[in-house]
Design a protein around this motif. Structure first.
Motif, PDB file in Angstrom:
ATOM      1  N   ASP A   1      47.086  37.754  67.650  1.00  0.00           N
ATOM      2  CA  ASP A   1      45.845  37.702  66.420  1.00  0.00           C
ATOM      3  C   ASP A   1      45.749  36.928  65.462  1.00  0.00           C
TER       4      ASP A   1
ATOM      5  N   TYR B   1      44.862  44.863  66.703  1.00  0.00           N
ATOM      6  CA  TYR B   1      43.305  44.848  66.537  1.00  0.00           C
ATOM      7  C   TYR B   1      42.718  45.336  68.014  1.00  0.00           C
TER       8      TYR B   1
ATOM      9  N   SER C   1      41.769  44.759  62.434  1.00  0.00           N
ATOM     10  CA  SER C   1      43.045  45.774  62.684  1.00  0.00           C
ATOM     11  C   SER C   1      43.576  47.278  62.618  1.00  0.00           C
TER      12      SER C   1
END
Length: 500
Positions: free
Chosen positions: A82, A113, A119
Motif C-alpha cells: 500500500d 484499497y 482505501s
C-alpha cells in the motif's frame, strides 16, 4: 443429324423434368428424415455449443486468473503493497485489465484499497483466505459486497522474499459473466444459467417463462414434465459426476430442450435452454419454397466458393494481424514486468537477475565495476517539497544515469532513492573513477526549485572484490555508506583489506 437434334429437343426437357421432380422428391424425403432426426440433431447441436461455451468460459477465466498472477508477481517487487509506488502502478494498470476493478489487500496491516488507490473497508475475507493457501483461485459469488453488488473475485497471493504479504483480486460483477458467456458463444445460447453443483442459481439470462424463476435447479426439475426417456435422477446423477447431458421437457404447456455441461471452475455448471418451436419445420413451407431451394442451392454453392476464397485471404490477414498484436502485447507486458514504472530503468529483481546472469556467462572472464548510487537526504526533499518534486528528482537522476553509461551497461532502480549500475568491461581503475566523478557532477546538474541535490556513490570491482552479485552488492553498498560517512556528495571505491 436432324433425327438426333429432334431427340435432343425431346430428351433435354424430359431430363430437366426428371431432375426437378427428383429434387422435389428429395426435399420431401429430407423433410421427413429431418422430422425423425430433429431431436438427435438438436441434442448434438446444443451439447456441442454448451460444452464448447463451458470450455471457452473456463479458458477465459483461467486466462484472467493468469493476469492476476502476473500482477501479484509484479506487486511483490514493491517494498509495501500500500505504498505510493505500488498504488501508482496499480492505478496505471487498472484501466488496462479486463476486470471491473482491482482489489489489493495487505496482510501485514489489514489495509485494503482498489486499483484507483482508494482505501476501503470490507468484511469479505474469502479472497485473502485463498491467498493463504498459496494458490490462485476463483471465489464463489460474494453477496452484498463492498460495492453493493454481487461479484466474483479472481485472487492470487502476493509474496515478497517467500513471505506472504497480501493478495490481489480482479473483480467481476455477475453481469460481466453474462457478457462473457454471450461473447464466447456468439449469442448462440439464447437462454442459459450458471449454477453450482447443489443446484443453486448463480446468474442467468433466462426468462421466467423458460425456468419459472426458480432459485435452484433441482426443485425446478420436479415441476416440469420430462420427455419420454428422461429421468430426473439420471440428470442429477450426471451433474454430481461432472458429466455433460441433455433433456427435453414441457413447462406450462410449452416444450423446451436443455443441455448441461460442467465448467470446471468451483463445481459450476452451464445450462443452455432452447424452445422446441425453434426447430420445427412445416411441409407447407417446403412446398412453397422447393423451387427457390433449387436456385438457392446453386447460388449458395457459388457463394460458398467465393466465401472460401475470401475467407482464406482474410484468415491469413487476421492471423498476421493477431501475431503482430500478440508480439506487441508480449513486449509491453515484458517491459512492465522488468522495468521500474517511474524511471524506466530495470527494477530491483530484473537488475539482480541480469547482472547475475552476465557475471556467470559472457562476462565471467572480464573486469567490471558495480556502482551503488544513493541520493543524499532524499527524505527531506519529499517532506519539504512534496512527492511530486521528489519523483521529478528521481526521473532526472535516472535519465542522467542512462545518458552517462552505455546501452550495454545494466542500469536499475533498486529502492526508493537507490540506483545500481554494472559498468561492463572496464579497461582500468581510471574508468571507475571517471564514471564516479561523472555521477557526482550529474547530481549537481539536477535542480530542485532553486536548490540542488547531491548523491553518494560506492563501487566494487569484479572479480577483485567478489565474483557474484551478492558479494559485489554488499561491498559496493558498504562503500556507498562509507562515502556518506566521509561527508556525502562524493564517491568511494572499495579497497581490499580496508575495513569500512
Amino acid at each position: 443429324m436432324s433425327r438426333f437434334i429432334k431427340l435432343k429437343k425431346v430428351f433435354e426437357p424430359l431430363l430437366i423434368i426428371f431432375i426437378t421432380t427428383a429434387l422435389i422428391s428429395f426435399l420431401y424425403d429430407f423433410y421427413y428424415l429431418l422430422n425423425e432426426t430433429a431431436k438427435y440433431e438438436t441434442k448434438r447441436y446444443l451439447n456441442e455449443i454448451t460444452v464448447k461455451s463451458a470450455k471457452l468460459f473456463k479458458e477465459k477465466i483461467n486466462s484472467d486468473l493468469l493476469t492476476v498472477f502476473v500482477l501479484s508477481k509484479y506487486l511483490g517487487s514493491f517494498d509495501t503493497l500500500d505504498g505510493q509506488e505500488a498504488k501508482a502502478a496499480m492505478k496505471k494498470i487498472s484501466s488496462e485489465v479486463p476486470f471491473r476493478s482491482l482489489l489489493i489487500s495487505n496482510a501485514l496491516n489489514g489495509t485494503t484499497y482498489t486499483g484507483n488507490g482508494i482505501s476501503i473497508k470490507t468484511d469479505h475475507s474469502e479472497p485473502f483466505e485463498g491467498a493463504q493457501n498459496r494458490d490462485q483461485r476463483v471465489s464463489q459469488v460474494l453477496r452484498d459486497a463492498f460495492n453493493g453488488k454481487d461479484m466474483v473475485a479472481l485472487t492470487s497471493p502476493v509474496y515478497k522474499n517467500e513471505k506472504l504479504t497480501g493478495s490481489i483480486s480482479g473483480l467481476y460483477y455477475t453481469e460481466d459473466f453474462i457478457q462473457i458467456i454471450e461473447k464466447i458463444s456468439f449469442q448462440r445460447l439464447t437462454y442459459y444459467q450458471i449454477i453450482e453443483k447443489d443446484g443453486d442459481l448463480l446468474f442467468q439470462n433466462t426468462s421466467m417463462e423458460t425456468t419459472g424463476g426458480f432459485d435452484n435447479f433441482y426443485p425446478f426439475l420436479g415441476e416440469v414434465i420430462l420427455d419420454k426417456g428422461f429421468i430426473s435422477s439420471i440428470i442429477i446423477n450426471d451433474i454430481m459426476k461432472n458429466k455433460a447431458g441433455f433433456m427435453g421437457y414441457k413447462f406450462k404447456d410449452k416444450g423446451y430442450y436443455l443441455s448441461y455441461a460442467p465448467i470446471g471452475i468451483n463445481d459450476w455448471y452451464l445450462l443452455a435452454f432452447a424452445p422446441k418451436d425453434s426447430f420445427n419445420m412445416h411441409p407447407g413451407d417446403i412446398k412453397k419454397s422447393a423451387l427457390f431451394m433449387i436456385i438457392k442451392i446453386i447460388s449458395l454453392f457459388l457463394i460458398l466458393i467465393l466465401y472460401i476464397i475470401w475467407r482464406q485471404v482474410k484468415y491469413k490477414t487476421v492471423m498476421e494481424q493477431g501475431r503482430i498484436e500478440l508480439e506487441a502485447l508480449n513486449s509491453k507486458l515484458k517491459i512492465r514486468a522488468e522495468n521500474d514504472l517511474l524511471t524506466g530503468l530495470y527494477n530491483k529483481i530484473t537488475s539482480e537477475l541480469l547482472i547475475s546472469d552476465y557475471l556467470e556467462t559472457e562476462g565471467k572472464n572480464g573486469r567490471h565495476a558495480l556502482f551503488v548510487i544513493d541520493i543524499d537526504n532524499f527524505k527531506n526533499v519529499n517532506d519539504e517539497m512534496g512527492h511530486l518534486i521528489g519523483d521529478r528528482a528521481l526521473i532526472d537522476t535516472a535519465a542522467g544515469i542512462n545518458d552517462s553509461f552505455r546501452i550495454s551497461d545494466i542500469k536499475g532502480r533498486i529502492g526508493g532513492d537507490e540506483f545500481i549500475v554494472l559498468l561492463k568491461n572496464i579497461a582500468s581503475d581510471e574508468d571507475i573513477r571517471k564514471k564516479a566523478e561523472d555521477l557526482c557532477r550529474l547530481f549537481k546538474s539536477i535542480k530542485v526549485y532553486n536548490g540542488q541535490i547531491s548523491g553518494s556513490v560506492g563501487a566494487a570491482v569484479y572479480p577483485d572484490h567478489g565474483t557474484t552479485y551478492t558479494e559485489l552488492f554488499e561491498i559496493a553498498d558498504k562503500a556507498m555508506y562509507h562515502s556518506k560517512e566521509l561527508g556525502k556528495d562524493g564517491y568511494y571505491i572499495y579497497k581490499i583489506n580496508e575495513n569500512i
